[in-house]
Design a protein around this motif. Structure first.
Motif, PDB file in Angstrom:
ATOM      1  N   ALA A 291       0.827  -1.203   0.000  1.00 34.34           N
ATOM      2  CA  ALA A 291       0.000   0.000   0.000  1.00 34.34           C
ATOM      3  C   ALA A 291       0.864   1.256   0.000  1.00 34.34           C
ATOM      4  O   ALA A 291       0.561   2.224  -0.694  1.00 34.34           O
ATOM      5  CB  ALA A 291      -0.943  -0.021   1.205  1.00 34.34           C
ATOM      6  N   GLN A 292       1.950   1.220   0.777  1.00 34.57           N
ATOM      7  CA  GLN A 292       2.860   2.385   0.824  1.00 34.57           C
ATOM      8  C   GLN A 292       3.466   2.655  -0.544  1.00 34.57           C
ATOM      9  O   GLN A 292       3.509   3.791  -1.009  1.00 34.57           O
ATOM     10  CB  GLN A 292       3.974   2.135   1.846  1.00 34.57           C
ATOM     11  CG  GLN A 292       3.552   2.490   3.267  1.00 34.57           C
ATOM     12  CD  GLN A 292       4.574   2.014   4.298  1.00 34.57           C
ATOM     13  OE1 GLN A 292       5.721   1.710   3.959  1.00 34.57           O
ATOM     14  NE2 GLN A 292       4.145   1.964   5.539  1.00 34.57           N
ATOM     15  N   GLU A 293       3.927   1.556  -1.203  1.00 38.75           N
ATOM     16  CA  GLU A 293       4.532   1.685  -2.533  1.00 38.75           C
ATOM     17  C   GLU A 293       3.533   2.258  -3.537  1.00 38.75           C
ATOM     18  O   GLU A 293       3.835   3.159  -4.317  1.00 38.75           O
ATOM     19  CB  GLU A 293       4.982   0.314  -3.042  1.00 38.75           C
ATOM     20  CG  GLU A 293       6.387  -0.044  -2.603  1.00 38.75           C
ATOM     21  CD  GLU A 293       6.838  -1.373  -3.199  1.00 38.75           C
ATOM     22  OE1 GLU A 293       7.966  -1.774  -2.882  1.00 38.75           O
ATOM     23  OE2 GLU A 293       6.054  -1.990  -3.954  1.00 38.75           O
ATOM     24  N   LEU A 294       2.294   1.665  -3.488  1.00 40.23           N
ATOM     25  CA  LEU A 294       1.274   2.106  -4.440  1.00 40.23           C
ATOM     26  C   LEU A 294       0.834   3.548  -4.149  1.00 40.23           C
ATOM     27  O   LEU A 294       0.496   4.299  -5.065  1.00 40.23           O
ATOM     28  CB  LEU A 294       0.073   1.160  -4.412  1.00 40.23           C
ATOM     29  CG  LEU A 294       0.336  -0.250  -4.970  1.00 40.23           C
ATOM     30  CD1 LEU A 294      -0.888  -1.132  -4.786  1.00 40.23           C
ATOM     31  CD2 LEU A 294       0.747  -0.205  -6.442  1.00 40.23           C
ATOM     32  N   ALA A 295       0.844   3.917  -2.888  1.00 45.55           N
ATOM     33  CA  ALA A 295       0.470   5.293  -2.513  1.00 45.55           C
ATOM     34  C   ALA A 295       1.449   6.282  -3.133  1.00 45.55           C
ATOM     35  O   ALA A 295       1.057   7.355  -3.621  1.00 45.55           O
ATOM     36  CB  ALA A 295       0.443   5.436  -0.992  1.00 45.55           C
ATOM     37  N   ALA A 296       2.723   5.912  -3.147  1.00 47.08           N
ATOM     38  CA  ALA A 296       3.749   6.758  -3.752  1.00 47.08           C
ATOM     39  C   ALA A 296       3.514   6.888  -5.258  1.00 47.08           C
ATOM     40  O   ALA A 296       3.581   7.982  -5.830  1.00 47.08           O
ATOM     41  CB  ALA A 296       5.134   6.164  -3.471  1.00 47.08           C
ATOM     42  N   ALA A 297       3.166   5.740  -5.896  1.00 47.59           N
ATOM     43  CA  ALA A 297       2.897   5.742  -7.340  1.00 47.59           C
ATOM     44  C   ALA A 297       1.671   6.592  -7.650  1.00 47.59           C
ATOM     45  O   ALA A 297       1.622   7.315  -8.642  1.00 47.59           O
ATOM     46  CB  ALA A 297       2.680   4.305  -7.823  1.00 47.59           C
ATOM     47  N   LEU A 298       0.683   6.510  -6.764  1.00 49.08           N
ATOM     48  CA  LEU A 298      -0.562   7.254  -6.935  1.00 49.08           C
ATOM     49  C   LEU A 298      -0.302   8.768  -6.888  1.00 49.08           C
ATOM     50  O   LEU A 298      -0.800   9.532  -7.725  1.00 49.08           O
ATOM     51  CB  LEU A 298      -1.522   6.844  -5.807  1.00 49.08           C
ATOM     52  CG  LEU A 298      -2.979   7.256  -5.926  1.00 49.08           C
ATOM     53  CD1 LEU A 298      -3.626   6.549  -7.105  1.00 49.08           C
ATOM     54  CD2 LEU A 298      -3.735   6.905  -4.647  1.00 49.08           C
ATOM     55  N   ASP A 299       0.501   9.173  -5.901  1.00 50.77           N
ATOM     56  CA  ASP A 299       0.850  10.604  -5.750  1.00 50.77           C
ATOM     57  C   ASP A 299       1.540  11.119  -7.007  1.00 50.77           C
ATOM     58  O   ASP A 299       1.316  12.257  -7.432  1.00 50.77           O
ATOM     59  CB  ASP A 299       1.779  10.790  -4.537  1.00 50.77           C
ATOM     60  CG  ASP A 299       0.991  10.721  -3.239  1.00 50.77           C
ATOM     61  OD1 ASP A 299      -0.256  10.909  -3.298  1.00 50.77           O
ATOM     62  OD2 ASP A 299       1.596  10.452  -2.180  1.00 50.77           O
ATOM     63  N   ALA A 300       2.379  10.221  -7.589  1.00 54.91           N
ATOM     64  CA  ALA A 300       3.162  10.625  -8.763  1.00 54.91           C
ATOM     65  C   ALA A 300       2.353  10.660 -10.042  1.00 54.91           C
ATOM     66  O   ALA A 300       2.712  11.322 -11.005  1.00 54.91           O
ATOM     67  CB  ALA A 300       4.359   9.680  -8.928  1.00 54.91           C
ATOM     68  N   SER A 301       1.222   9.930 -10.080  1.00 60.15           N
ATOM     69  CA  SER A 301       0.472   9.836 -11.340  1.00 60.15           C
ATOM     70  C   SER A 301      -0.393  11.071 -11.550  1.00 60.15           C
ATOM     71  O   SER A 301      -0.880  11.682 -10.589  1.00 60.15           O
ATOM     72  CB  SER A 301      -0.406   8.582 -11.341  1.00 60.15           C
ATOM     73  OG  SER A 301      -1.547   8.789 -10.537  1.00 60.15           O
ATOM     74  N   ALA A 302      -0.589  11.392 -12.815  1.00 57.01           N
ATOM     75  CA  ALA A 302      -1.353  12.589 -13.172  1.00 57.01           C
ATOM     76  C   ALA A 302      -2.844  12.396 -12.926  1.00 57.01           C
ATOM     77  O   ALA A 302      -3.514  13.280 -12.378  1.00 57.01           O
ATOM     78  CB  ALA A 302      -1.099  12.934 -14.634  1.00 57.01           C
ATOM     79  N   ASP A 303      -3.362  11.230 -13.333  1.00 60.25           N
ATOM     80  CA  ASP A 303      -4.817  11.034 -13.235  1.00 60.25           C
ATOM     81  C   ASP A 303      -5.260  10.405 -11.920  1.00 60.25           C
ATOM     82  O   ASP A 303      -6.443  10.125 -11.724  1.00 60.25           O
ATOM     83  CB  ASP A 303      -5.319  10.198 -14.420  1.00 60.25           C
ATOM     84  CG  ASP A 303      -4.675   8.815 -14.480  1.00 60.25           C
ATOM     85  OD1 ASP A 303      -3.819   8.522 -13.593  1.00 60.25           O
ATOM     86  OD2 ASP A 303      -5.028   8.026 -15.378  1.00 60.25           O
ATOM     87  N   LYS A 304      -4.296  10.099 -11.020  1.00 62.13           N
ATOM     88  CA  LYS A 304      -4.570   9.460  -9.718  1.00 62.13           C
ATOM     89  C   LYS A 304      -5.190   8.065  -9.883  1.00 62.13           C
ATOM     90  O   LYS A 304      -5.986   7.623  -9.066  1.00 62.13           O
ATOM     91  CB  LYS A 304      -5.494  10.326  -8.824  1.00 62.13           C
ATOM     92  CG  LYS A 304      -4.973  11.715  -8.570  1.00 62.13           C
ATOM     93  CD  LYS A 304      -3.675  11.692  -7.766  1.00 62.13           C
ATOM     94  CE  LYS A 304      -3.091  13.096  -7.649  1.00 62.13           C
ATOM     95  NZ  LYS A 304      -1.639  13.054  -7.370  1.00 62.13           N
TER      96      LYS A 304
END
Ligand SMILES: [Zn+2]
Length: 398
Positions: A291-304
């Motif tokens: 979840a932590q890893e994916l949360a970081a990816a989510l923050d970085a993505s444009a469309d969330k």
């Protein structure tokens, strides 16, 4: 005219000769009526004998209200029944008869013991694939029934003589019958030493030790009354050997003695519980990390939006990860967990997103050949094990 019953005098008589006196009918099937027979017809809760008559298999034996015994034979294609007047040789299936003798004698003994020990009178009994005694007691105490079982086996060890006879009316009046006879004339009595006297027309052992053993298999309530399930003689012995064989096989599998099997199973069960608990804890840790890893990816993505495949994750783990990620209001998460039996999938969104999760998953399931659906804010499903989740999501979003 009623058929002479040879088994009345000798339950061990298996071979006999007789004359065909007529052809009869039983339940629409033609039957052979003899002047005398050693075949026991189904009655009083005891099953019919099987065997061979005039070279043909005897598939059933029944008796009508006039005391005429009907032998139902298995005829070959185009075969004919032996003609009236013919003299036939009959042979009763010994093993089947012997089982019935032990079960029936065992039933008399157990019925007597239930009266003596538990004050429970037998209302009816059945000697089929399962043997039962139904009593007049609402509930039977298992400890009392075990005492009755022990008493019966002690009487078996005592090897009491068992006498089957037709008493005169005067003799009958003086006998301490356990129950009233079901017929009014030609009453046959089975007397087991001074243990039990009861009227019966069945086939019994001639000494109590021939029963071998009586075993209570259970006590239950049937139609609001106490019922005892039991076994006796060769059948009980077979069941005990089979059960002992199972236990020995378990002992070999666990490399312990038969007596240690319960202890070993207990230990294995405790170890399994502990292993499941540590696996659960490890999975929770992994979900947290993912979840932590994916949360970081989510923050970085444009469309969330985030798409991920989690090895070995089940629906519960996917929910735990999704709950963390959808705290972000704009988030939409497309999660899959690869399991040997299939792919668990979950789509969920944050509070501020307008994405239709249920509709999207329905389309995905249709495309992949799985099943799934749900509400606009949360949907779950299961897809075939080999599904390429990332490519599937990408193709449907395109
Ligand atoms: Zn009987």
């Amino acid at each position: 005219m009623s058929t002479e019953r040879l088994y009345f005098d000798d339950p061990f008589l298996h071979r006999f000769s007789a004359r065909v006196v007529a052809h009869g009918a039983w339940a629409g099937a033609p039957s052979v009526v003899l002047d005398r027979t050693a075949f026991y017809p189904e009655a009083g809760g005891q099953m019919a004998d099987h065997g061979v008559l005039g070279g043909l298999p005897v598939r059933d034996v029944q008796v009508d209200d006039d005391g005429v015994v009907h032998h139902l034979l298995a005829l070959p294609e185009g075969g004919a029944l032996p003609v009236p007047g013919a003299s036939l040789e009959g042979e009763v299936d010994r093993a089947r008869r012997r089982v019935h003798m032990a079960l029936h004698t065992g039933q008399h003994m157990l019925s007597r013991a239930l009266v003596d020990v538990a004050g429970a009178a037998t209302v009816s009994s059945r000697l089929g694939a399962t043997c039962t005694i139904d009593t007049d007691q609402d509930a039977l105490d298992e400890a009392r029934v075990a005492e009755a079982e022990a008493l019966v086996n002690a009487v078996i060890d005592d090897d009491l003589p068992i006498r089957a006879f037709f008493p005169t009316p005067e003799e009958l009046a003086a006998l301490p019958l356990r129950r009233a006879p079901k017929v009014t004339a030609n009453i046959r009595v089975i007397q087991m030493g001074d243990f039990d006297v009861s009227p019966c027309g069945g086939t019994h052992c001639t000494r109590s030790a021939q029963v071998g053993l009586v075993r209570v298999l259970g006590v239950e309530r049937y139609k609001g009354k106490g019922r005892v399930l039991f076994s006796a003689g060769p059948r009980a012995r077979r069941e005990l050997w089979d059960e002992a064989g199972t236990l020995r096989a378990m002992g070999r599998a666990f490399t312990c003695g038969a007596a240690e099997v319960p202890t070993v199973v207990d230990k294995l069960r405790r170890e399994l519980t502990e292993a499941r608990e540590s696996l659960g804890a490890a999975r929770a840790k992994l979900a947290e990390h993912t979840a932590q890893e994916l949360a970081a990816a989510l923050d970085a993505s444009a469309d969330k939006h985030v798409v991920a495949v989690l090895e070995g994750a089940g629906p519960e783990q996917l929910r735990a990860v999704a709950a963390r990620l959808t705290a972000q209001p704009q988030a939409v998460v497309f999660l899959a967990g690869r399991l040997p039996e299939g792919m668990a999938v979950l789509i969920a969104r944050g509070a501020a997103s307008g994405f239709g999760c249920g509709a999207f998953l329905k389309k995905a399931a249709e495309a992949a050949g799985g099943r799934g659906g749900g509400r606009p804010e949360h949907a779950e499903g299961r897809l075939p094990p080999g599904t390429d989740w990332t490519a599937l999501v990408a193709s449907l979003r395109a």
